[in-house]
Write a protein that holds these residues in place. Structure first.
Motif, PDB file in Angstrom:
ATOM      1  N   MET A 121       1.226  -1.102   0.180  1.00  0.00           N
ATOM      2  CA  MET A 121      -0.177  -0.088   0.496  1.00  0.00           C
ATOM      3  C   MET A 121       1.099   0.781  -0.312  1.00  0.00           C
ATOM      4  SD  MET A 121      -2.596  -0.618   2.078  1.00  0.00           S
ATOM      5  CE  MET A 121      -3.398  -2.311   3.412  1.00  0.00           C
ATOM      6  N   GLY A 122       0.485   2.493  -0.925  1.00  0.00           N
ATOM      7  CA  GLY A 122       1.509   3.581  -0.782  1.00  0.00           C
ATOM      8  C   GLY A 122       1.199   4.475   0.662  1.00  0.00           C
ATOM      9  N   ASN A 123       1.739   5.388   0.549  1.00  0.00           N
ATOM     10  CA  ASN A 123       1.146   6.880   1.583  1.00  0.00           C
ATOM     11  C   ASN A 123       0.268   7.581   1.493  1.00  0.00           C
ATOM     12  OD1 ASN A 123       4.306   6.194   2.361  1.00  0.00           O
ATOM     13  ND2 ASN A 123       4.852   7.371   1.211  1.00  0.00           N
ATOM     14  N   HIS A 124      -0.185   7.549  -0.093  1.00  0.00           N
ATOM     15  CA  HIS A 124      -2.172   7.717   0.353  1.00  0.00           C
ATOM     16  C   HIS A 124      -2.396   7.414   0.939  1.00  0.00           C
ATOM     17  CE1 HIS A 124      -1.909   5.074  -3.059  1.00  0.00           C
ATOM     18  NE2 HIS A 124      -3.236   4.597  -2.520  1.00  0.00           N
ATOM     19  N   CYS A 125      -2.678   5.759   1.329  1.00  0.00           N
ATOM     20  CA  CYS A 125      -3.488   5.177   2.392  1.00  0.00           C
ATOM     21  C   CYS A 125      -3.005   5.257   3.497  1.00  0.00           C
ATOM     22  CB  CYS A 125      -3.312   3.538   2.047  1.00  0.00           C
ATOM     23  SG  CYS A 125      -3.104   3.170   0.103  1.00  0.00           S
ATOM     24  N   LEU A 126      -2.532   5.869   4.094  1.00  0.00           N
ATOM     25  CA  LEU A 126      -2.111   6.183   5.521  1.00  0.00           C
ATOM     26  C   LEU A 126      -2.645   8.087   5.592  1.00  0.00           C
ATOM     27  CD1 LEU A 126       1.353   5.065   6.277  1.00  0.00           C
ATOM     28  CD2 LEU A 126      -0.987   4.126   6.731  1.00  0.00           C
ATOM     29  N   ALA A 127      -2.823   8.601   4.842  1.00  0.00           N
ATOM     30  CA  ALA A 127      -2.911  10.075   4.356  1.00  0.00           C
ATOM     31  C   ALA A 127      -4.639  10.366   5.065  1.00  0.00           C
ATOM     32  CB  ALA A 127      -3.558  10.384   3.298  1.00  0.00           C
ATOM     33  N   SER A 128      -5.625  10.122   5.257  1.00  0.00           N
ATOM     34  CA  SER A 128      -7.194   9.664   6.118  1.00  0.00           C
ATOM     35  C   SER A 128      -7.761   7.980   6.157  1.00  0.00           C
ATOM     36  CB  SER A 128      -7.392  10.716   4.821  1.00  0.00           C
ATOM     37  OG  SER A 128      -8.200  10.029   3.742  1.00  0.00           O
ATOM     38  N   PRO A 129      -8.520   8.112   6.543  1.00  0.00           N
ATOM     39  CA  PRO A 129      -9.533   7.253   6.621  1.00  0.00           C
ATOM     40  C   PRO A 129     -10.706   6.957   5.731  1.00  0.00           C
ATOM     41  CG  PRO A 129     -10.292   9.070   8.726  1.00  0.00           C
ATOM     42  CD  PRO A 129      -9.244   9.727   7.794  1.00  0.00           C
ATOM     43  N   LEU A 130     -10.410   7.970   4.214  1.00  0.00           N
ATOM     44  CA  LEU A 130     -11.565   7.624   3.796  1.00  0.00           C
ATOM     45  C   LEU A 130     -10.059   6.627   2.698  1.00  0.00           C
ATOM     46  CD1 LEU A 130     -13.480   7.653   1.716  1.00  0.00           C
ATOM     47  CD2 LEU A 130     -12.611   9.679   1.203  1.00  0.00           C
ATOM     48  N   TRP A 131      -9.067   7.525   2.135  1.00  0.00           N
ATOM     49  CA  TRP A 131      -8.252   6.151   1.325  1.00  0.00           C
ATOM     50  C   TRP A 131      -7.780   5.279   1.854  1.00  0.00           C
ATOM     51  CZ3 TRP A 131      -7.098   6.626  -3.211  1.00  0.00           C
ATOM     52  CH2 TRP A 131      -7.246   7.381  -3.362  1.00  0.00           C
ATOM     53  N   SER A 132      -7.550   5.043   3.365  1.00  0.00           N
ATOM     54  CA  SER A 132      -7.613   3.489   4.852  1.00  0.00           C
ATOM     55  C   SER A 132      -8.420   2.706   3.684  1.00  0.00           C
ATOM     56  CB  SER A 132      -7.128   4.010   6.361  1.00  0.00           C
ATOM     57  OG  SER A 132      -6.434   4.516   6.298  1.00  0.00           O
TER      58      SER A 132
END
Length: 110
Positions: free
Chosen positions: A1-12
């Motif tokens: 998983m990329g860094n964008h998955c940690l950016a917000s709950p929606l991306w998670s």
């Protein structure tokens, strides 16, 4: 998983859903390939010739290759994980839909 998955709950949530769908697809493809291989192994080699299909060795190799490809796709080895999964599933599906009914020795029902 990329860094964008940690950016917000929606991306998670999106990344989690994507990973879950990939695992479910991979397990389905692996089961399909294993079923094709298990159905191919006990067949009579003469039935392949009688039904004008390729040899039992060819189809055993194809279904075994389908199992190997789906396992490689599941493990994510190489950049073509999804392609390996779908190619293995297609190989197994061709055997199950076309060859297996023909070489099972059962009369056609039409």
């Amino acid at each position: 998983m990329g860094n964008h998955c940690l950016a917000s709950p929606l991306w998670s949530a999106v990344c989690y859903a994507e990973a879950t769908m990939h695992i479910v697809l991979a397990i389905g493809c692996i089961v399909l390939a294993v079923v094709a291989l298990v159905k191919c192994l006990p067949k009579n080699p003469d039935m392949f010739f009688v039904q004008n299909k390729r040899t039992k060795g060819f189809w055993t190799g194809m279904t075994g290759g389908a199992v190997a490809l789906t396992l490689l796709g599941f493990l994510g080895i190489g950049p073509f994980g999804l392609l390996f999964l779908l190619a293995g599933a297609c190989m197994a599906a061709v055997y199950l839909a076309d060859v297996n009914p023909a070489v099972s020795g059962k009369p056609d029902s039409y």
